[in-house]
Design an enzyme around this catalytic site. Structure first.
Site, mmCIF file in Angstrom:
data_model
loop_
_atom_site.group_PDB
_atom_site.id
_atom_site.type_symbol
_atom_site.label_atom_id
_atom_site.label_comp_id
_atom_site.label_asym_id
_atom_site.label_seq_id
_atom_site.Cartn_x
_atom_site.Cartn_y
_atom_site.Cartn_z
ATOM 1 N N CYS A 361 27.736 46.185 -23.007
ATOM 2 C CA CYS A 361 26.986 46.513 -21.792
ATOM 3 C C CYS A 361 25.599 45.875 -21.757
ATOM 4 C CB CYS A 361 26.841 48.027 -21.646
ATOM 5 S SG CYS A 361 26.008 48.826 -23.038
ATOM 6 N N THR A 362 25.200 45.178 -22.822
ATOM 7 C CA THR A 362 23.855 44.601 -22.836
ATOM 8 C C THR A 362 23.593 43.638 -21.687
ATOM 9 O OG1 THR A 362 24.659 42.982 -24.460
ATOM 10 C CG2 THR A 362 23.492 44.898 -25.303
#
Length: 658
Positions: A361-362
């Protein structure tokens, strides 16, 4: 703003304009209702209706909605305006019963978007809720039996078609004198006609008009004429007195033609008979099968295990995370591989029920670099490829709320388009770990999809505010492990502190942790202020529980060890993480809280199996355990359909081979 490309700008602008138009449309509906209401106060209803129809060209269906608005929805204008309710939704609410209307309005008040399908769904749900347990069981059993009967009829019809097809092929060969009609074949065909007649009457009824009254204008002509033909053949009236017609001396193939529609073939397929194949009856195991991508330290896998799923494989690239999974679950099929290099078509034969994953999800995190689709760590599109290749019945991908920001609008549109093209219906839901007994304010989005045409109706799991926990209570023993004298005071402070959501609304008493993230090697800017505010320090991870010596330093705030972080995430204490301080912190911070994953797994289970979940048994009173292969409890297994009836058969295939 410079990095937003043209497509993203177009999508964002379109959304803005559409929302404005929706608000305007709702406003006009409400204004119309107000005008009709004012008119009704002055003019008799019958006269007002006639006027509005004749002079204002207001359709009857719309008029009845506006007339009924004052009795049912007056006073809820702000709620309808806030939710941008369309006219069809307003109409459905006017027509709905009081209980249904109240529940819909309550949902609208908390921001739910409602359409007419939601109204119908809630109506059915409330009807079912009013049933007694025995009535509910009876209704469910009736539904199962009806479905089983429908399947049985369909299977019987298919088998009947094949047998009639073989029978008709023999008759045609007899008719054109390719076969001699000896006594043995004559007797065999009469017997077979009798068998076919029995099945025919079970499918289409035994009462039909006499042959003399059958005309082609008769509604059930095809059925009636076929019934008469089978009776004629049962009585031996072919190749003899009546030939193949319906009257003596009629040499046409009318009786054979009467059976042709029931063969499933077009009339031109003369004499072509295919080998009859019996389907293999496969009883699906009760436990659904799950394939997980980017399994990490095992948070989602633990939750799905507790929800009753059976893991076909868990794919993970990080060596430490792979070791963690294998250490805790030696029986799991953990595959050390990069999802970008996996051919997921190999899993089609496994008939995967759910493909899931906490994909990195970065790229979309509000605390990351926000590169989105340009981030090399973005694996969401690889998830789409996995769905397309593995063809699961459903999928679930976890990601951060930042994915829904305007800068990523074009990416989300492309994601949904590709999933739709792959024949999946996709929804995006928000969920917060704090609603599932996790002492953490961790908000995430869940991308959930079902293969189009599947029977499942997915509903997000209910929230459980009664399960709320706070950091003080769950970390009390760990904070005092090294004899820190201030541990009890810290626990009391955490227990009594009010907690607020991002809108400033109090959500309860008891401190929640901020979102547990991956390894933070050093304190970020503002970390000291954050630590004082929260009563704990997140960066860097503490190696041990606090001591009195550490607590004596100025500005001391206790730090969170990795075991504390794991407990805040909801991992059981016996779950062992492999790796150093940083790698373990990453496994914990990147994980989906197991309890939240369990709730989502149960919701998927319900949709896949068409069953209601006993949440008290399956969730509230079920703890994440170290035991593997935990079967689901509190769910009734689906009824198995009876085997398809098989006709006793005369071996006509050998006759056709002569």
């Amino acid at each position: 703003m410079a990095d937003i490309d043209v497509k993203a700008q177009a999508l964002s602008a379109a959304r803005h304009r559409i929302l404005q138009l929706q608000e305007q449309m709702t406003d006009r509906v409400l204004q119309m209702a107000a005008e009709v209401d004012k008119l009704m106060d002055i003019v008799p209803m019958s006269e007002a209706k006639a006027f509005l129809k004749a002079r204002c060209n207001l359709p009857s269906t719309e008029l009845s909605t506006y007339v009924g608005f004052a009795k049912t929805l007056k006073g809820y204008e702000d709620v309808l305006q806030k939710s941008r309710a369309s006219f069809p939704v307003v109409k459905a609410l006017v027509l709905a019963g009081g209980d249904v209307r109240n529940e819909i309005l309550e949902r609208m008040e908390i921001g739910a978007q409602i359409d007419t399908k939601d109204v119908a769904l809630i109506r059915r749900k409330l009807v079912a809720a009013k049933l007694t347990p025995k009535e509910a069981v009876a209704a469910y059993q009736k539904k199962v039996l009806t479905a089983a009967a429908r399947r049985q009829t369909k299977d019987s019809q298919s088998s009947f078609q094949k047998d009639v097809s073989t029978f008709v092929d023999v008759l045609l060969r007899l008719w054109v004198k390719l076969l001699p009609l000896d006594d043995e074949l004559h007797a065999g065909l009469r017997h077979r006609a009798s068998q076919l007649l029995t099945v025919f009457e079970s499918l289409y009824g035994a009462e039909h008009r006499p042959a003399a009254e059958i005309t082609q204008t008769y509604r059930d002509y095809p059925v009636a004429i076929a019934h008469h033909a089978l009776r004629q053949f049962r009585d031996g009236l072919f190749g003899g007195t009546f030939g193949y017609g319906f009257v003596s001396g009629d040499g046409t193939a009318n009786a054979i033609d009467a059976l042709q529609p029931f063969t499933g073939k077009v009339p031109t397929e003369f004499g072509k008979v295919r080998e009859r194949k019996h389907p293999l009856d496969v009883i699906e195991p009760l436990r659904p099968r799950v394939l997980e991508l980017c399994a990490g330290g095992g948070g989602m896998a633990l939750g799905f295990e507790q929800a009753g799923f059976r893991h076909i494989a868990l794919i993970e690239y990080n060596k430490n995370a792979v070791a963690t999974l294998r250490k805790n679950r030696p029986n799991w099929n953990v595959i050390d591989a990069d999802v970008r290099k996996v051919d997921f078509t190999r899993y089609r034969k496994s008939r995967i029920d759910v493909l899931c994953g906490g994909l990195p999800c970065t790229p979309f995190s509000t605390v990351g670099q926000k590169k989105g689709k340009r981030d090399e760590n973005d694996l969401l599109m690889e998830g789409v490829r996995a769905v397309r290749e593995a063809r699961p019945r459903a999928f679930l991908f976890e990601n951060v709320e930042g994915l829904l920001h305007a800068r990523h609008a074009d990416y989300v549109a492309e994601l949904l388009r590709k999933l739709s093209k792959a024949s999946y219906q996709t929804e995006i839901h928000r969920i917060n770990a704090r609603d599932y007994g996790i002492a953490q304010d961790r908000s995430r989005i869940m991308i959930v999809g079902f293969r189009k045409g599947s029977r499942g109706v997915f509903r997000m799991p209910p929230k459980f505010p009664e399960m709320a926990k706070n950091m003080g209570d769950i970390l009390a023993d760990l904070m005092g492990a090294n004899g820190w004298n201030g541990a009890n005071d810290w626990v009391r402070m955490m227990r009594e502190r009010p907690e607020f959501d991002r809108f400033g609304k109090e959500v309860g008493i008891g401190a929640l942790s901020d979102t547990i993230r991956g390894y933070q090697g050093s304190a970020h800017e503002g970390e000291a202020r954050r630590a004082l505010k929260n009563g704990v320090s997140y960066a860097p991870p503490a190696k041990d529980a606090p001591t009195n010596a550490e607590a004596s330093t100025e500005g001391f705030v206790p730090g969170l060890t990795n075991r504390m972080r794991a407990r805040i995430q909801g991992f059981p204490d016996e779950w062992q993480f492999i790796g150093g301080l940083g790698p373990v912190a990453d496994q914990i911070g990147n994980a989906v809280p197991p309890k939240m994953a369990q709730a989502l797994g149960l919701a998927l289970y319900s949709a896949l199996k068409g069953l209601e979940i006993a949440w008290d048994v399956m969730f509230k009173n079920a703890d994440i355990s170290q035991r593997s292969g935990i079967p689901p409890v509190g769910i009734d297994p689906p009824a198995l359909s009876p085997d398809a009836a098989d006709l006793p058969s005369l071996n006509l295939m050998s006759i056709l081979d002569k």
